[in-house]
Design a protein around this motif. Structure first.
Motif, PDB file in Angstrom:
ATOM      1  N   VAL A 192      -7.854  -1.204  -2.572  1.00  0.00           N
ATOM      2  CA  VAL A 192      -7.410   0.187  -2.513  1.00  0.00           C
ATOM      3  C   VAL A 192      -5.999   0.161  -1.930  1.00  0.00           C
ATOM      4  O   VAL A 192      -5.819  -0.219  -0.773  1.00  0.00           O
ATOM      5  CB  VAL A 192      -8.348   1.052  -1.640  1.00  0.00           C
ATOM      6  CG1 VAL A 192      -7.803   2.472  -1.517  1.00  0.00           C
ATOM      7  CG2 VAL A 192      -9.764   1.053  -2.208  1.00  0.00           C
ATOM      8  N   GLN A 193      -5.010   0.526  -2.728  1.00  0.00           N
ATOM      9  CA  GLN A 193      -3.616   0.413  -2.275  1.00  0.00           C
ATOM     10  C   GLN A 193      -3.183   1.664  -1.508  1.00  0.00           C
ATOM     11  O   GLN A 193      -2.313   2.408  -1.936  1.00  0.00           O
ATOM     12  CB  GLN A 193      -2.692   0.128  -3.470  1.00  0.00           C
ATOM     13  CG  GLN A 193      -3.017  -1.167  -4.195  1.00  0.00           C
ATOM     14  CD  GLN A 193      -3.177  -2.374  -3.285  1.00  0.00           C
ATOM     15  OE1 GLN A 193      -2.509  -2.534  -2.283  1.00  0.00           O
ATOM     16  NE2 GLN A 193      -4.107  -3.256  -3.632  1.00  0.00           N
ATOM     17  N   LYS A 194      -3.842   1.881  -0.385  1.00  0.00           N
ATOM     18  CA  LYS A 194      -3.519   3.006   0.498  1.00  0.00           C
ATOM     19  C   LYS A 194      -3.265   2.473   1.904  1.00  0.00           C
ATOM     20  O   LYS A 194      -3.857   1.484   2.308  1.00  0.00           O
ATOM     21  CB  LYS A 194      -4.681   4.002   0.553  1.00  0.00           C
ATOM     22  CG  LYS A 194      -4.932   4.740  -0.757  1.00  0.00           C
ATOM     23  CD  LYS A 194      -6.011   5.778  -0.560  1.00  0.00           C
ATOM     24  CE  LYS A 194      -6.538   6.398  -1.816  1.00  0.00           C
ATOM     25  NZ  LYS A 194      -5.634   7.049  -2.681  1.00  0.00           N
ATOM     26  N   ALA A 209       0.844  -1.201   0.000  1.00  0.00           N
ATOM     27  CA  ALA A 209       0.000   0.000   0.000  1.00  0.00           C
ATOM     28  C   ALA A 209       0.877   1.248   0.000  1.00  0.00           C
ATOM     29  O   ALA A 209       1.995   1.245   0.502  1.00  0.00           O
ATOM     30  CB  ALA A 209      -0.904  -0.025   1.224  1.00  0.00           C
ATOM     31  N   LYS A 210       0.330   2.322  -0.561  1.00  0.00           N
ATOM     32  CA  LYS A 210       1.060   3.590  -0.631  1.00  0.00           C
ATOM     33  C   LYS A 210       0.618   4.520   0.496  1.00  0.00           C
ATOM     34  O   LYS A 210      -0.535   4.491   0.923  1.00  0.00           O
ATOM     35  CB  LYS A 210       0.790   4.255  -1.976  1.00  0.00           C
ATOM     36  CG  LYS A 210       1.354   3.460  -3.147  1.00  0.00           C
ATOM     37  CD  LYS A 210       0.983   4.109  -4.471  1.00  0.00           C
ATOM     38  CE  LYS A 210       1.567   3.353  -5.652  1.00  0.00           C
ATOM     39  NZ  LYS A 210       1.130   1.999  -5.787  1.00  0.00           N
ATOM     40  N   ARG A 211       1.546   5.365   0.943  1.00  0.00           N
ATOM     41  CA  ARG A 211       1.234   6.356   1.979  1.00  0.00           C
ATOM     42  C   ARG A 211       0.153   7.305   1.473  1.00  0.00           C
ATOM     43  O   ARG A 211       0.086   7.614   0.284  1.00  0.00           O
ATOM     44  CB  ARG A 211       2.480   7.156   2.367  1.00  0.00           C
ATOM     45  CG  ARG A 211       3.462   6.351   3.199  1.00  0.00           C
ATOM     46  CD  ARG A 211       4.632   7.186   3.668  1.00  0.00           C
ATOM     47  NE  ARG A 211       4.266   8.263   4.565  1.00  0.00           N
ATOM     48  CZ  ARG A 211       3.957   8.120   5.854  1.00  0.00           C
ATOM     49  NH1 ARG A 211       3.952   6.914   6.387  1.00  0.00           N
ATOM     50  NH2 ARG A 211       3.658   9.154   6.601  1.00  0.00           N
ATOM     51  N   ILE A 212      -0.654   7.776   2.395  1.00  0.00           N
ATOM     52  CA  ILE A 212      -1.692   8.754   2.069  1.00  0.00           C
ATOM     53  C   ILE A 212      -1.098  10.136   2.319  1.00  0.00           C
ATOM     54  O   ILE A 212      -0.645  10.430   3.421  1.00  0.00           O
ATOM     55  CB  ILE A 212      -2.952   8.505   2.935  1.00  0.00           C
ATOM     56  CG1 ILE A 212      -3.580   7.161   2.543  1.00  0.00           C
ATOM     57  CG2 ILE A 212      -3.945   9.650   2.796  1.00  0.00           C
ATOM     58  CD1 ILE A 212      -4.687   6.689   3.456  1.00  0.00           C
ATOM     59  N   ASN A 213      -1.066  10.964   1.282  1.00  0.00           N
ATOM     60  CA  ASN A 213      -0.454  12.292   1.400  1.00  0.00           C
ATOM     61  C   ASN A 213      -1.384  13.311   2.028  1.00  0.00           C
ATOM     62  O   ASN A 213      -0.946  14.207   2.731  1.00  0.00           O
ATOM     63  CB  ASN A 213      -0.001  12.805   0.033  1.00  0.00           C
ATOM     64  CG  ASN A 213       1.105  11.930  -0.539  1.00  0.00           C
ATOM     65  OD1 ASN A 213       1.957  11.445   0.197  1.00  0.00           O
ATOM     66  ND2 ASN A 213       1.074  11.713  -1.836  1.00  0.00           N
ATOM     67  N   LYS A 214      -2.687  13.177   1.733  1.00  0.00           N
ATOM     68  CA  LYS A 214      -3.626  14.187   2.210  1.00  0.00           C
ATOM     69  C   LYS A 214      -4.851  13.484   2.807  1.00  0.00           C
ATOM     70  O   LYS A 214      -5.492  12.677   2.139  1.00  0.00           O
ATOM     71  CB  LYS A 214      -4.038  15.066   1.026  1.00  0.00           C
ATOM     72  CG  LYS A 214      -4.835  16.278   1.415  1.00  0.00           C
ATOM     73  CD  LYS A 214      -4.992  17.194   0.205  1.00  0.00           C
ATOM     74  CE  LYS A 214      -6.161  18.119   0.427  1.00  0.00           C
ATOM     75  NZ  LYS A 214      -6.802  18.493  -0.808  1.00  0.00           N
ATOM     76  N   VAL A 215      -5.130  13.787   4.068  1.00  0.00           N
ATOM     77  CA  VAL A 215      -6.314  13.226   4.718  1.00  0.00           C
ATOM     78  C   VAL A 215      -7.444  14.230   4.491  1.00  0.00           C
ATOM     79  O   VAL A 215      -7.435  15.325   5.037  1.00  0.00           O
ATOM     80  CB  VAL A 215      -6.065  12.993   6.222  1.00  0.00           C
ATOM     81  CG1 VAL A 215      -7.307  12.425   6.878  1.00  0.00           C
ATOM     82  CG2 VAL A 215      -4.871  12.066   6.431  1.00  0.00           C
TER      83      VAL A 215
END
Length: 187
Positions: free
Chosen positions: A67-69, A31-37
């Motif tokens: 969902v790759q988050k 999963a990829k980091r979430i940049n904006k919540v």
């Protein structure tokens, strides 16, 4: 501040998201980091909670719904309407306890299969909440296990990859129609 993502803890006939099962490639992708919540992430959290409650789960990671988050929802007390679910965005392990415990785990992506897994009894994690605020949590017991289990999903690891009893693993997987070839043991 009350959570904007509160959902009723009930089963929906048509949950908003589809849970993928062992053997599906999406479960093995990091999963990829979430940049904006933002509102979009909070909508995803809401849909993940509704899907988790509909499947009688206590935890769900975004990769399980393709969902790759780096997003996890956990509720170890799904029958208690006053217990707020835990939302972990970009979780990171800060410390693991030295005590190891063995307990049975199951997974919404491998329905029916329950097997013993060794994990540290305690874990300390840092993460962002549904508002993007930094949080820290030290967990023990079921919550510690749930956090570690769900964080594994963010790295493409499933609990069956950690099962040491190969015979029991193969029997359980076969019983529920899963292929042992889909297991990727971790060292």
């Amino acid at each position: 501040m009350t959570s904007e993502v509160l959902v009723e803890k009930k089963k929906l006939d048509n949950p908003p998201l589809e849970i993928h099962h062992l053997g599906d490639r999406v479960l093995r992708q990091p999963a990829k980091r979430i940049n904006k919540v933002d509102a979009e992430i909070r909508d995803l959290v809401r849909e993940m909670l509704q899907t988790m409650y509909s499947a009688d789960g206590i935890g769900l990671a975004a990769p399980q719904v393709a969902v790759q988050k780096q997003l996890i929802v956990i509720d170890c007390e799904p029958d208690d309407p006053t217990n707020q679910p835990l939302i972990l965005i970009n979780p990171s392990v800060k410390h693991m306890g030295r005590d190891i415990c063995v307990a049975q785990e199951g997974c919404l992506s491998i329905p029916g299969v329950y097997l013993d897994v060794k994990r540290p009894a305690a874990v300390e994690v840092s993460y962002k909440d549904e508002y993007g605020r930094p949080q820290k949590l030290t967990a023990t017991g079921l919550l510690s296990r749930a956090i570690q289990h769900e964080m594994d999903h963010l790295n493409g690891v499933l609990f069956v990859d950690r099962v040491e009893n190969g015979l029991a693993l193969n029997q359980e997987l076969a019983k529920y129609g899963f292929s042992a070839q889909a297991v990727k043991p971790v060292a």
